[in-house]
Design a protein around this motif. Structure first.
Motif, PDB file in Angstrom:
ATOM      1  N   LEU A  27       0.753  -1.279  -0.011  1.00  0.00           N
ATOM      2  CA  LEU A  27       0.080  -0.052  -0.082  1.00  0.00           C
ATOM      3  C   LEU A  27       0.909   1.225   0.093  1.00  0.00           C
ATOM      4  O   LEU A  27       0.418   2.473  -0.865  1.00  0.00           O
ATOM      5  CB  LEU A  27      -0.942  -0.014   1.240  1.00  0.00           C
ATOM      6  N   CYS A  30       2.168   2.068  -3.412  1.00  0.00           N
ATOM      7  CA  CYS A  30       1.288   2.743  -4.218  1.00  0.00           C
ATOM      8  C   CYS A  30       1.089   3.904  -3.925  1.00  0.00           C
ATOM      9  O   CYS A  30       0.792   4.765  -4.751  1.00  0.00           O
ATOM     10  CB  CYS A  30      -0.183   1.903  -3.883  1.00  0.00           C
ATOM     11  N   VAL A  31       0.833   4.209  -2.717  1.00  0.00           N
ATOM     12  CA  VAL A  31       0.711   5.744  -2.316  1.00  0.00           C
ATOM     13  C   VAL A  31       1.872   6.488  -2.741  1.00  0.00           C
ATOM     14  O   VAL A  31       1.801   7.858  -3.117  1.00  0.00           O
ATOM     15  CB  VAL A  31       0.345   5.810  -0.761  1.00  0.00           C
ATOM     16  N   TYR A  39       4.394   1.098  -8.857  1.00  0.00           N
ATOM     17  CA  TYR A  39       2.996   1.051  -8.411  1.00  0.00           C
ATOM     18  C   TYR A  39       2.736  -0.434  -8.582  1.00  0.00           C
ATOM     19  O   TYR A  39       1.830  -1.087  -7.765  1.00  0.00           O
ATOM     20  CB  TYR A  39       2.260   1.917  -9.414  1.00  0.00           C
ATOM     21  N   ASP A 104       2.468  10.846 -11.921  1.00  0.00           N
ATOM     22  CA  ASP A 104       1.846  12.364 -11.772  1.00  0.00           C
ATOM     23  C   ASP A 104       1.777  12.961 -13.169  1.00  0.00           C
ATOM     24  O   ASP A 104       0.954  13.985 -13.383  1.00  0.00           O
ATOM     25  CB  ASP A 104       3.194  13.163 -11.051  1.00  0.00           C
ATOM     26  N   ARG A 107      -2.532  12.985 -15.673  1.00  0.00           N
ATOM     27  CA  ARG A 107      -3.443  13.804 -15.068  1.00  0.00           C
ATOM     28  C   ARG A 107      -4.175  14.762 -16.071  1.00  0.00           C
ATOM     29  O   ARG A 107      -4.649  15.719 -15.578  1.00  0.00           O
ATOM     30  CB  ARG A 107      -3.081  14.346 -13.718  1.00  0.00           C
ATOM     31  N   ARG A 110      -7.521  16.107 -15.442  1.00  0.00           N
ATOM     32  CA  ARG A 110      -7.614  17.101 -14.663  1.00  0.00           C
ATOM     33  C   ARG A 110      -7.867  18.573 -15.069  1.00  0.00           C
ATOM     34  O   ARG A 110      -8.786  19.453 -14.625  1.00  0.00           O
ATOM     35  CB  ARG A 110      -6.560  17.258 -13.588  1.00  0.00           C
TER      36      ARG A 110
ATOM     37  N   GLY B 679      -7.720  14.607  -7.299  1.00  0.00           N
ATOM     38  CA  GLY B 679      -6.501  15.340  -7.627  1.00  0.00           C
ATOM     39  C   GLY B 679      -5.940  14.752  -9.066  1.00  0.00           C
ATOM     40  O   GLY B 679      -5.147  15.470  -9.602  1.00  0.00           O
ATOM     41  N   GLY B 680      -6.168  13.455  -9.615  1.00  0.00           N
ATOM     42  CA  GLY B 680      -5.659  13.087 -10.619  1.00  0.00           C
ATOM     43  C   GLY B 680      -4.304  12.261 -10.136  1.00  0.00           C
ATOM     44  O   GLY B 680      -3.753  11.613 -11.104  1.00  0.00           O
ATOM     45  N   ARG B 681      -4.130  12.105  -8.850  1.00  0.00           N
ATOM     46  CA  ARG B 681      -2.683  11.441  -8.749  1.00  0.00           C
ATOM     47  C   ARG B 681      -3.116   9.942  -8.370  1.00  0.00           C
ATOM     48  O   ARG B 681      -4.030   9.853  -7.205  1.00  0.00           O
ATOM     49  CB  ARG B 681      -2.178  12.146  -7.551  1.00  0.00           C
ATOM     50  N   SER B 682      -2.623   8.859  -8.976  1.00  0.00           N
ATOM     51  CA  SER B 682      -3.108   7.535  -8.687  1.00  0.00           C
ATOM     52  C   SER B 682      -2.799   7.316  -7.307  1.00  0.00           C
ATOM     53  O   SER B 682      -3.516   6.494  -6.400  1.00  0.00           O
ATOM     54  CB  SER B 682      -2.557   6.691  -9.640  1.00  0.00           C
ATOM     55  N   GLY B 683      -1.653   7.681  -6.993  1.00  0.00           N
ATOM     56  CA  GLY B 683      -1.111   7.183  -5.608  1.00  0.00           C
ATOM     57  C   GLY B 683      -2.246   7.704  -4.513  1.00  0.00           C
ATOM     58  O   GLY B 683      -2.642   6.921  -3.481  1.00  0.00           O
ATOM     59  N   ALA B 686      -5.210   5.661  -4.262  1.00  0.00           N
ATOM     60  CA  ALA B 686      -4.873   4.571  -3.621  1.00  0.00           C
ATOM     61  C   ALA B 686      -5.199   4.605  -2.038  1.00  0.00           C
ATOM     62  O   ALA B 686      -5.768   3.986  -1.476  1.00  0.00           O
ATOM     63  CB  ALA B 686      -3.661   3.796  -4.043  1.00  0.00           C
ATOM     64  N   GLY B 687      -4.420   5.750  -1.663  1.00  0.00           N
ATOM     65  CA  GLY B 687      -4.387   6.062  -0.326  1.00  0.00           C
ATOM     66  C   GLY B 687      -5.800   6.349   0.402  1.00  0.00           C
ATOM     67  O   GLY B 687      -6.175   5.651   1.312  1.00  0.00           O
ATOM     68  N   ALA B 690      -7.925   3.119   0.711  1.00  0.00           N
ATOM     69  CA  ALA B 690      -7.171   2.396   1.714  1.00  0.00           C
ATOM     70  C   ALA B 690      -7.643   2.789   2.870  1.00  0.00           C
ATOM     71  O   ALA B 690      -8.394   2.169   3.731  1.00  0.00           O
ATOM     72  CB  ALA B 690      -5.588   2.229   1.501  1.00  0.00           C
TER      73      ALA B 690
END
Lengths: 111, 703
Positions: A27, A30-31, A39, A104, A107, A110, B679-683, B686-687, B690
């Motif tokens: 996790l 991923c974050v 990822y 990043d 996006r 957006r 926000g468009g950030r995949s991380g 995921a956060g 979770a």
């Protein structure tokens, strides 16, 4: 806490702890990882943590449960491989578009 | 006709103007004002007839119709008209003053772009106040109470599109040279109306809670016979029969619960009657037309709070009364000290109103046992007359000075506007408490009451020296009042003109206005109120008309004071106040009349020394209470909300714009919050996923 950790191979807790640790690390990856491959590796780690949990539970619930859980694990690993193939294809597509696998950058919806 | 029917006519008559006026004020300006005047004349006559009947027949009680009943209970709320001496007398005061203010408004606002709207809002305001006066139950009082709030909101924001003072060239040109403590960014009609409304919400929250508490306790009381639990008779009867002692909701019971209920309802009165620390809206309410201030400060808005407190006195416990007494005494003193350093003609009057309201509350808090109730209500009436007169005089002065309200530029107006000077002078003498003028009688009674209260407390024993403080405060305030009111009159009407150009062109108002001023001046004489030419004579015809409601129920609770002692205390008070009066007026004359430069010199000297400068800073900044509320408002509504409130008036002006902008910016804020998750950030996805999963699983595991 120490007793719990050292309670030996014949108890459930150490397996669960390792599984939870794997999941958490995945996790975290991923974050914080911006690299798409990182990822994906995170996802794999989480999956493995989950599978380990399932097998560990099965191990302590008799023979039938052990066999079931191991079959489930094999299936999950197979599915994860298939998923990884698709995911890698996606990463490749991203790379072709952006000349990078930094998530990043992905996006454009957006703005 | 039946007095109750007549009272109903008085109550509903203003609606004849308010309802059509709300829609057609633009077209019918002048006609509307004439109709308003006629209707008010009718209402005045009717109210006098009601008073006559009430005096003659001693008609107490209510005529009501059922309004709401609740299935499965025996509770039926009702609406109607309640008449007793207090209501009938207040009704007359309101009608007479409203009539006078209408006459003056027709002259004062002549040619104003919102002319018709003034008369429509004014009629609504009077209607609401009549409703409070005639209310037969706490609930109906509350309904009309809120309407009073609406009326004041409309009148204070009459010039709703005026910019904030800091952006208003007219204000910048006319503002007093010595002005201090004015937050110009937050001074405009639309800000002032909002401030009044919001601060009243703080008080009304208490009122509503108290009302709900009373309704709950009384309707669940075993002795409850059915009907309206909030009707005065039922409520006071329940209080006297100990309903609050037997019910124990919230773990509080008996006297403590009753005290709590009384204080909660009184909180509402604190908002309406501008009691410390909720008083800060009243000085800002000067942003409305001066004639609107005349009615707000005299007979309607602020009087409503005192009236309600007088009305609910039978249910106030000694603890609650102490709270009222202290609030009143502190308000009287704080406002009086601030008034001493004001240079805006209307601001002095505004703080004097706050101070006088403090007097009334202190008297009501001193309790019926020592004559405080009679003194407080008497001062409510006398003050209404002379404060209305002071404000109508202010309208005349401001009109004559072409909108300039700066005492620093006046001086010598007596020669230019003799009638205004005389009428205002009489009102000033009245508020000073000079023998022969109305407040000498009513204010003296207040001081005597607080004195007797302090005396009783001292008799009662240990630690009672604290109980003397409220009396000391109100006594000192008598001296301060003499100082600042005399100062104002001297600065405006005597001496040499400090701005020749302005003062030379000043002139008296038109004849009807002068007539109103003189009539009100006549009503400010003591003989009208006591019915005797001897100013030192005791007693008054009003005391036999206006009597404490539900007195019979409480008779046992009122200790009788020794006649001799009362007389002695009264005399002592009278001598003290007269000495303070002479000192105050003398100081004002010495500083501002005999040597005009001396006032400024003393002020400079005060500012030079650190200790006195601290005091000066406190006064000049209005005890920092306005700032405190600005900060508190921000905290309560949230920083965002605070900015929303500020924008409601500061931007383009009208508060409707502000509201719409506020709605827009609130939606934008909501958008930005949701945006955090998208926000468009995949991380981040995921956060959040979770985290949500973790939350859900914890919920399942925990419950």
């Amino acid at each position: 806490m120490i007793d719990f950790l050292l309670s030996g191979p014949e108890s459930l807790a150490p397996y669960l702890l390792v599984g939870a640790g794997l999941f958490t690390l995945g996790l975290l990856a991923c974050v914080v990882r911006r690299n798409a491959v990182g990822y994906l590796i995170g996802i794999e780690l989480m999956l493995n943590g989950g599978i380990l949990n399932a097998v560990a539970y099965g191990r302590f619930r008799g023979l039938q449960a052990a066999a079931d859980s191991q079959i489930l694990a094999l299936f999950a690993i197979g599915l994860a491989a298939a998923e990884a193939a698709i995911a890698l294809a996606l990463v490749y597509a991203v790379f072709r578009n952006f000349r990078d696998v930094d998530l990043d950058l992905v996006r454009t919806l957006r703005s | 006709m039946q007095p109750h029917a007549l009272a109903l006519v008085v109550l509903l008559a203003p609606l004849l103007v308010a309802l059509p006026g709300a829609f057609f004020w633009k077209r019918t300006g002048n006609a509307l004002s004439l109709v308003g005047l006629l209707v008010q004349l009718l209402a005045t006559v009717a109210s006098v007839l009601v008073l006559r009947d009430t005096v003659a027949g001693a008609l107490d009680g209510a005529v009501t119709v059922p309004w709401l009943s609740f299935a499965g209970t025996n509770i039926t709320l009702s609406l109607g008209v309640h008449l007793d001496g207090l209501a009938a007398f207040m009704l007359v005061v309101v009608q007479v003053l409203a009539l006078g203010v209408l006459v003056v408004s027709r002259w004062y606002l002549h040619g104003d772009r919102f002319f018709g709207r003034f008369f429509a809002s004014f009629a609504l305001f009077v209607f609401a106040m009549n409703g409070v006066v005639l209310a037969p139950s706490l609930l109906q009082a509350f309904i009309f109470w809120e309407l009073v709030g609406l009326g004041s909101y409309l009148l204070i924001g009459y010039w709703h599109d005026k910019p904030a003072a800091s952006q208003d060239p007219e204000y910048q040109e006319g503002k007093p040279f010595h002005a201090t403590g004015v937050d110009e960014d937050r001074l405009s009609p639309s800000y002032a109306q909002l401030k009044a409304f919001l601060l009243n919400r703080v008080g009304d929250f208490g009122f509503m809670s108290g009302l709900a508490l009373c309704a709950w306790v009384v309707s669940s009381w075993t002795g409850f016979q059915g009907g309206d639990p909030l009707a005065w008779d039922t409520l006071f009867g329940a209080v006297a029969a100990g309903a609050f002692a037997v019910t124990t909701p919230l773990g509080v019971s008996g006297t403590a619960l009753l005290t709590l209920a009384g204080i909660l309802i009184f909180l509402g009165a604190m908002g309406k009657s501008a009691q410390f620390p909720l008083h800060v809206w009243l000085p800002d309410a000067m942003q409305g037309p001066t004639t609107a201030s005349a009615i707000i400060h005299a007979a309607t808005m602020v009087a409503a709070g005192v009236f309600l407190t007088a009305r609910i006195t039978p249910m106030l416990t000694p603890g609650a009364l102490d709270f009222v007494l202290w609030t009143g005494a502190i308000t009287a003193t704080v406002a009086a000290t601030i008034a001493c350093v004001q240079w805006d003609y209307k601001a002095v009057l505004a703080y004097s109103t706050v101070s006088q309201l403090g007097y009334m509350m202190a008297a009501l808090g001193a309790g019926a046992a020592v004559g405080g109730w009679e003194a407080g209500t008497a001062h409510l009436f006398t003050h209404a007359i002379f404060k209305c007169l002071l404000f109508l005089g202010a309208a005349s002065v401001i009109h004559g000075m072409h909108g300039i309200q700066d005492l620093g530029r006046m001086g010598g107006l007596a020669r230019k506007m003799p009638f205004t000077a005389i009428a205002t002078g009489v009102a000033t003498l009245a508020i000073l408490g000079v023998p022969g003028f109305s407040a000498f009688w009513s204010k003296d009674a207040i001081l005597a009451a607080t004195h007797a209260r302090a005396f009783l407390a001292r008799e009662a024993g240990a630690g009672a020296w604290i109980a003397v403080i409220p009396h000391l405060l109100v006594t000192a305030t008598a001296g301060i009042t003499a100082f600042y009111m005399a100062r104002q009159w001297f600065l405006a009407f005597l001496g040499k003109p400090r701005d020749h150009h302005l003062v030379d062109h000043a002139h008296d108002p038109d004849r009807p206005t002068i007539a109103v001023l003189l009539v009100l001046a006549g009503l400010s004489l003591q003989a009208v109120w006591t019915g005797s030419l001897n100013p030192f004579g005791a007693g008054s015809w009003i005391e036999s008309v206006v009597t404490l409601p539900a007195k019979g129920l409480l008779a046992a609770g009122l200790p009788e004071l020794d006649e001799h002692l009362v007389h002695h205390l009264h005399q002592e008070t009278m001598v003290q106040t007269l000495i303070l009066l002479v000192l105050g007026v003398g100081a004002a004359a010495w500083l501002f009349l005999w040597n005009p430069a001396r006032g400024g010199y003393v002020a400079d000297n005060l500012r030079r020394r650190p200790v006195t400068n601290l005091v000066w800073g406190f006064l000049a900044n209005l005890w920092f209470l306005d700032r405190l509320w600005t900060v508190l408002g921000g905290l309560i509504v949230g920083v965002r909300g605070g900015r929303l409130v500020a924008r409601a008036d500061l931007g383009s002006g009208p508060s409707l714009d502000g509201t719409l902008q506020g709605a827009a910016s609130t939606s934008a804020l909501a958008g930005r919050i949701v945006n955090l998750f998208q926000g468009g950030r995949s991380g981040a996805y995921a956060g959040w996923t979770a985290l949500a999963l973790f939350g859900l699983v914890s919920l399942i595991l925990l419950f």
